[in-house]
Each structure stands twice: as structure tokens, then as C-alpha cells.
Design an enzyme around this catalytic site. Structure first.
Site, PDB file in Angstrom:
ATOM      1  CE  LYS A  71      -4.109   1.846   0.352  1.00 24.45           C
ATOM      2  NZ  LYS A  71      -3.801   2.680  -0.801  1.00 24.45           N
ATOM      3  CE  LYS A  95       3.066   6.987   6.928  1.00 22.62           C
ATOM      4  NZ  LYS A  95       2.889   7.999   5.872  1.00 22.62           N
ATOM      5  CE  LYS A 107       4.459   7.708  -0.945  1.00 18.80           C
ATOM      6  NZ  LYS A 107       3.492   7.859   0.145  1.00 18.80           N
ATOM      7  CB  THR A 191      -3.541  12.725   5.792  1.00 13.48           C
ATOM      8  OG1 THR A 191      -3.655  11.677   4.828  1.00 13.48           O
ATOM      9  CG2 THR A 191      -2.118  12.755   6.324  1.00 13.48           C
ATOM     10  CB  SER A 350      -6.096   4.289   2.049  1.00 14.59           C
ATOM     11  OG  SER A 350      -5.905   5.414   1.227  1.00 14.59           O
TER      12      SER A 350
END
Length: 417
Positions: A71, A95, A107, A191, A350
């Protein structure tokens, strides 16, 4: 003045190494977790509006997938590099583990300047990049999301491109989509809302009352701008904000809704009449109670850490503090809520979006915000407890929790074959 811009991947590895040492991880486990699992580099042509064909380079890196599918966001920027993407993928692994959601870290990025491209050019670039990385992404393997200079529209193009290849709609291949095609309520603010939750938790721990707190926020985009509004609504006095055009300072507090409107109408904060204009560098050293870097990596460094004038730092950006600066802040007794905890609200919602897409069953925004708040508070308290138990700071507490969880999953699964 030379700024100590540290290679982000070296920074990420240094942070991991320190946690691995404290946890007493075996040499084999350290070797596995230090390296990304997969790295894809793609070079692809895009036809520009004037008929020319330009070549672009893109990346997709999966750091670790032992706790679930990969992710992580996709950024479009001239600054994108393989080492930056590697670092961000590794931080995503930790995270997701810190907040206990079943994902590994990934990423992606494309080296480009979307501000110099038309919407049609960005769409063609996005669709071609999505096609190139389609050998990795999928609802069960790797689920991208928005990041710097990408937004719900870009996510929609990626979802549509992937779906065209499959012959049917696959909304769960990506998160951060518009609501009309399977996006989640609350995702855009997630966020920043997570930043607000941990900021208020940390303030409470430090006996700081929101209405008496002066807040400075670097970055006024999707995270910094919304965090400014939410903290303003919580009673905090936001005295400094900035974007790419520069910073603003008003010791009596900035009217955040007015600044937001001004930024939208003028394409930036520069020229906002109700505050003094300062540089981004000056903004970071303003006297305040809470400092929130919500822009880029390497903002608080060995050069300016001694001038930082705050009690509490909430890292809304990824990697804003170098290890050298971290040591100085620690020595000075400044509390830092680390990025892998502070900005995990986005990946948490998400995850909610992905679950909703898989089930084809959607939740109301108040339920999403309630679930997000619960996870962020629980994660903050777990990190704080670990830090206190190990007599260390919150960053190391978060790393010890996260790395141990990923190492446990890796150990249990074993080495194949």
C-alpha cells in the site's frame, strides 16, 4: 549555507537499524527488512499536446508484503528519485504496522512537473504509467493512492485504465478515488484529521490546552491546509502557515477559513493581507507551542534544529526531520510525534475505502471519522506506552512497535523455499 539534505533512503535505513539493534533482531531478519522486496523502473513515451513525444521515468517499489498487500501513494514531481521512493515505501511498511492495518509498504512516482502540463497530458501520462506498473498493482497485491501532486481524478484514471485491461470495473485497485466510482467518505480529510487527533492527544499528555496553544504549520495543501482548519476549529491559534510561495505570520492568529479562500482564489498564500510575509525557513523557527511540518522531507536539519522554538512537533509530512536534527531536538526536550504515527490517518481511511470496495458496502462519514479517531488514539497510546516502557522517545517507540510486528509476521511465514 549548505543544507544537510540527507538521502531519504539512508535516513529510513538508519532509523530501522537503530530499532533493529534495540529489538535484538537477528542478522537474517535485519538483512530481509532493510531491502525492498521489489523495485520496478519504467521508461515510457507520452504524446504531448503539441504533437511531440517525450520520455518519462516512473517507479513502483514494494518494501515488504508479509502483513498484507502493498500500500502506498503515487507522486508526480521533478524531485522523484528511486531512493526517495524506496524510503517512502519502507516508511509505509512501518506506518501500516504502527496503526495495525493489514498492509505492507509500497510507493510510486513519476519524474515530471505536472504544473507545466495540461490536464490532457497528465491524463495520458497517468494512463501510460498505470499500464506500465499494472504487472504489480491489483486489489490483492498492491493498492496505490494519491500523494504529492496527485488527486482523486488521477486515481480515477488509474482505476479506469486497470479496469479496461481487466474488462470489468475493479474499484478496489486504488484508493483516494472520487465518491462516484467507489471512493470513501472522509478520505480527503483523513490524513489531516489523524494529525489533529494525535496533536490533541499529545497536547493533553503535556497539559497543553488547545485554546492556549499557538500553532505553526509548514505546508498548506491537502494535509497542512485541512489540519490548520481542524486545529483552528479545535480552538488553537494558528499563527504561522506557508506554502510553496512562502510563509505568513500573525502573532494574533490567522483567520484560516479566510486564508483558505484566498489561497484558492489566488493560487497560493502570497499576498494574503492579514499577515506578515516570511520565508519557509523563518516559519520553522517561529516561537510556538506546536510545530507541524506538513510539506517535504529534510525540513528540520542539523542546521536549524537548535533554533526550533516549540514544545511539540507533529510530523504531518514524511521524513521532515533528519536523524541529526532528531538527536538535537531530543536533547532539548522537544517532543516529536513521528511521521509513521502522525500522518497515518490517510492510509487508515484508505484501508476503510478498500474494505468498502471489496464488500460493495459503504459507510457514512461519521462512522469513518469515529473509526479513524479510535485507531489513531489507540495507536498513539500504544506508541507512548512502548516509549515509556523502553525509556525512549515517541519515534523509537513507534519504530519498536512497527518493526517488531513486521518481524513477527516475517518470522512466522519463514523463508521460501
Amino acid at each position: 549555507m549548505a543544507i544537510d539534505v540527507m538521502n531519504p533512503y539512508e535516513m529510513a535505513v538508519a532509523q530501522f537499524d537503530e530499532a533493529a539493534e534495540r529489538l535484538g533482531l537477528s542478522q537474517a531478519m535485519r538483512a530481509i527488512l532493510r531491502k525492498p522486496k521489489r523495485e520496478l523502473i519504467v521508461n515510457f513515451p507520452v504524446r504531448m499536446d503539441n504533437g511531440d513525444v517525450e520520455m518519462f521515468t516512473g517507479y513502483r517499489v514494494q518494501h515488504n508484503i508479509n502483513r498484507g498487500p502493498a500500500k502506498g501513494g503515487i507522486r508526480f514531481s521533478p524531485e522523484v528519485s528511486l531512493d526517495e521512493v524506496r524510503a517512502l515505501a519502507m516508511w509505509m511498511t512501518w506506518k501500516c504496522a504502527v496503526v495495525g492495518i493489514p498492509y505492507g509498504g509500497a510507493k510510486g512516482g513519476v519524474i515530471c512537473d505536472p504544473h507545466k502540463m495540461s490536464m490532457a497530458e497528465i491524463e495520458r501520462l497517468t494512463r501510460r504509467y498505470a499500464t506500465e506498473i499494472s504487472i504489480l498493482i491489483g486489489p490483492d497485491s498492491d493498492i496505490p493512492a494519491p500523494d504529492m501532486n496527485t488527486n482523486p481524478q488521477v486515481m480515477a484514471w488509474i482505476m479506469d485504465t486497470y479496469s479496461m485491461h481487466q474488462g470489468y470495473s475493479v474499484p478496489a485497485v486504488i484508493t483516494g478515488k472520487p465518491l462516484a466510482i467507489g471512493g470513501s467518505e472522509g478520505r480527503l480529510e483523513a490524513t489531516a484529521r489523524g494529525v489533529q487527533v494525535v496533536a490533541l492527544e499529545a497536547m493533553q499528555d503535556m497539559n497543553m490546552q488547545p485554546e492556549k496553544c499557538r500553532v505553526v504549520i509548514q505546508g498548506f495543501g491537502n494535509v497542512g491546509g485541512i489540519a490548520a482548519r481542524l486545529l483552528h476549529e479545535s480552538g488553537c491559534k494558528v499563527i504561522g502557515i506557508s506554502d510553496i510561495s512562502g510563509g505568513l505570520y500573525n502573532p494574533d492568529g490567522i483567520d484560516i477559513p479566510k486564508a483558505t479562500r484566498f489561497s484558492r482564489e489566488h493560487g497560493g498564500l502570497r499576498g494574503f493581507p492579514e499577515a506578515e510575509e516570511i520565508t519557509n525557513a523563518e516559519l520553522l523557527t517561529l516561537p510556538c507551542d506546536v510545530l507541524i511540518p506538513a510539506a517535504l522531507e529534510n525540513q528540520i536539519t542539523g542546521h536549524n534544529a537548535a533554533q526550533i522554538n516549540t514544545r511539540l512537533i507533529i510530523e504531518a509530512a514524511n521524513g521532515p526531520t533528519t536523524p541529526e536534527a532528531d538527536a538535537i531536538l531530543n536533547e532539548r526536550g522537544i517532543t516529536v510525534v513521528p511521521d509513521i504515527l502522525a500522518n497515518a490517518g490517510g492510509v487508515t481511511v484508505s484501508y476503510f475505502e478498500w474494505v468498502q470496495d471489496l464488500q460493495r458496502f459503504f459507510w457514512a462519514e461519521d462512522e469513518i471519522n469515529m473509526r479513524l479517531e479510535k485507531i489513531m488514539k489507540r495507536s498513539y497510546q500504544a506508541v507512548k506506552a512502548k516509549a515509556e516502557e523502553q525509556r525512549t522517545n515517541l519515534r523509537m517507540g513507534a519504530y519498536l512497535l512497527a518493526v517488531a510486528r513486521v518481524a513477527e509476521a516475517t518470522e512466522i511465514r519463514g523463508v521460501y523455499p
